[in-house]
Design a protein around this motif. Structure first.
Motif, PDB file in Angstrom:
ATOM      1  N   HIS A 186      -4.476  -9.313  -1.783  1.00 13.85           N
ATOM      2  CA  HIS A 186      -3.154  -9.387  -1.155  1.00 13.85           C
ATOM      3  C   HIS A 186      -2.628  -7.999  -0.804  1.00 13.85           C
ATOM      4  O   HIS A 186      -2.198  -7.738   0.325  1.00 13.85           O
ATOM      5  CB  HIS A 186      -2.181 -10.125  -2.095  1.00 13.85           C
ATOM      6  N   SER A 187      -2.658  -7.088  -1.767  1.00 12.74           N
ATOM      7  CA  SER A 187      -2.124  -5.742  -1.517  1.00 12.74           C
ATOM      8  C   SER A 187      -3.006  -4.970  -0.540  1.00 12.74           C
ATOM      9  O   SER A 187      -2.501  -4.232   0.312  1.00 12.74           O
ATOM     10  CB  SER A 187      -1.948  -4.978  -2.828  1.00 12.74           C
ATOM     11  N   ARG A 188      -4.321  -5.143  -0.635  1.00 14.92           N
ATOM     12  CA  ARG A 188      -5.241  -4.474   0.296  1.00 14.92           C
ATOM     13  C   ARG A 188      -4.973  -4.937   1.732  1.00 14.92           C
ATOM     14  O   ARG A 188      -4.879  -4.124   2.655  1.00 14.92           O
ATOM     15  CB  ARG A 188      -6.680  -4.767  -0.090  1.00 14.92           C
ATOM     16  N   ASP A 189      -4.824  -6.228   1.905  1.00 13.21           N
ATOM     17  CA  ASP A 189      -4.564  -6.762   3.245  1.00 13.21           C
ATOM     18  C   ASP A 189      -3.261  -6.202   3.812  1.00 13.21           C
ATOM     19  O   ASP A 189      -3.181  -5.878   4.996  1.00 13.21           O
ATOM     20  CB  ASP A 189      -4.525  -8.290   3.226  1.00 13.21           C
ATOM     21  N   ARG A 209      -2.703  -3.886   7.085  1.00 14.65           N
ATOM     22  CA  ARG A 209      -1.763  -4.345   8.106  1.00 14.65           C
ATOM     23  C   ARG A 209      -0.693  -3.292   8.389  1.00 14.65           C
ATOM     24  O   ARG A 209      -0.366  -3.018   9.542  1.00 14.65           O
ATOM     25  CB  ARG A 209      -1.105  -5.650   7.637  1.00 14.65           C
ATOM     26  N   LEU A 210      -0.166  -2.684   7.332  1.00 15.73           N
ATOM     27  CA  LEU A 210       0.856  -1.649   7.519  1.00 15.73           C
ATOM     28  C   LEU A 210       0.263  -0.403   8.172  1.00 15.73           C
ATOM     29  O   LEU A 210       0.872   0.197   9.067  1.00 15.73           O
ATOM     30  CB  LEU A 210       1.501  -1.287   6.178  1.00 15.73           C
ATOM     31  N   GLY A 211      -0.921  -0.008   7.721  1.00 15.58           N
ATOM     32  CA  GLY A 211      -1.563   1.185   8.276  1.00 15.58           C
ATOM     33  C   GLY A 211      -1.965   1.039   9.723  1.00 15.58           C
ATOM     34  O   GLY A 211      -1.923   2.003  10.488  1.00 15.58           O
ATOM     35  N   ASP A 212      -2.364  -0.163  10.112  1.00 19.17           N
ATOM     36  CA  ASP A 212      -2.791  -0.412  11.490  1.00 19.17           C
ATOM     37  C   ASP A 212      -1.658  -0.913  12.378  1.00 19.17           C
ATOM     38  O   ASP A 212      -1.889  -1.199  13.550  1.00 19.17           O
ATOM     39  CB  ASP A 212      -3.922  -1.457  11.518  1.00 19.17           C
TER      40      ASP A 212
END
Length: 180
Positions: free
Chosen positions: A158-161, A165-168
């Protein structure tokens, strides 16, 4: 702190380690619960609330096990809520606010990227810890680890996704992810 259990004269390190694990889960569970009603979208209110419930459930199992080993009237509640602040053994990371550390934001402002970065780092560690503890000679701890591993794998995913998402995402979300 006295490291000997006066009833059995055995080293009390396992209880201290159980408290360390429990304190981490309790504190981070409480921190994540602060997002309830404040998530960027409704699904995240639910996801972070579920994450909190998983962590608090892990803390409960660990405190119960520690209390049974410690004896002397210790209970889940006395270990979780009736110790002084310096007696808690959690990582500082778990108690950090939801704001970037060098931020000049007002108290109470929440930064979702900061929360996701913290959850990613903690979950990355705990996947490794729980995986190894499944093989503990302490059968109760091994059972707690097996259950917790399933939960923390979801927390990590969950946190990785969200970090991806935030970084991209937008320039602003990317900057916040980098700051976190």
């Amino acid at each position: 702190m006295n490291t000997l259990n006066t009833q059995h004269s055995k080293p009390n390190a396992p209880v201290d380690y159980l408290l360390h694990l429990a304190d981490n889960a309790l504190i981070l569970g409480q921190r994540n619960a602060e997002w309830c009603g404040h998530g960027p979208i409704l699904e995240e209110d639910i996801a972070l609330s579920n994450n909190s419930l998983d962590l608090i459930g892990q803390a409960r199992m660990l405190y119960q096990h520690a209390a049974s080993l410690q004896g002397a009237g210790a209970t889940e509640d006395t270990l979780a809520y009736f110790r002084d602040v310096p007696d808690f053994k959690n990582y500082t990371l778990c108690e950090l606010p939801h704001t970037p550390l060098m931020s000049a934001t007002a108290q109470g402002d929440r930064d979702f990227a900061m929360t996701m970065a913290r959850n990613f780092l903690y979950s990355s560690l705990m996947v490794l810890v729980w995986d190894q503890l499944q093989n503990s000679k302490d059968t109760q701890l091994a059972a707690i680890a097996a259950k917790s591993l399933k939960e923390v794998r979801y927390h990590l995913r969950h946190s990785r996704d969200w970090l991806v998402r935030l970084g991209d995402g937008t320039d602003e979300s990317h900057a916040k992810a980098q700051s976190a």
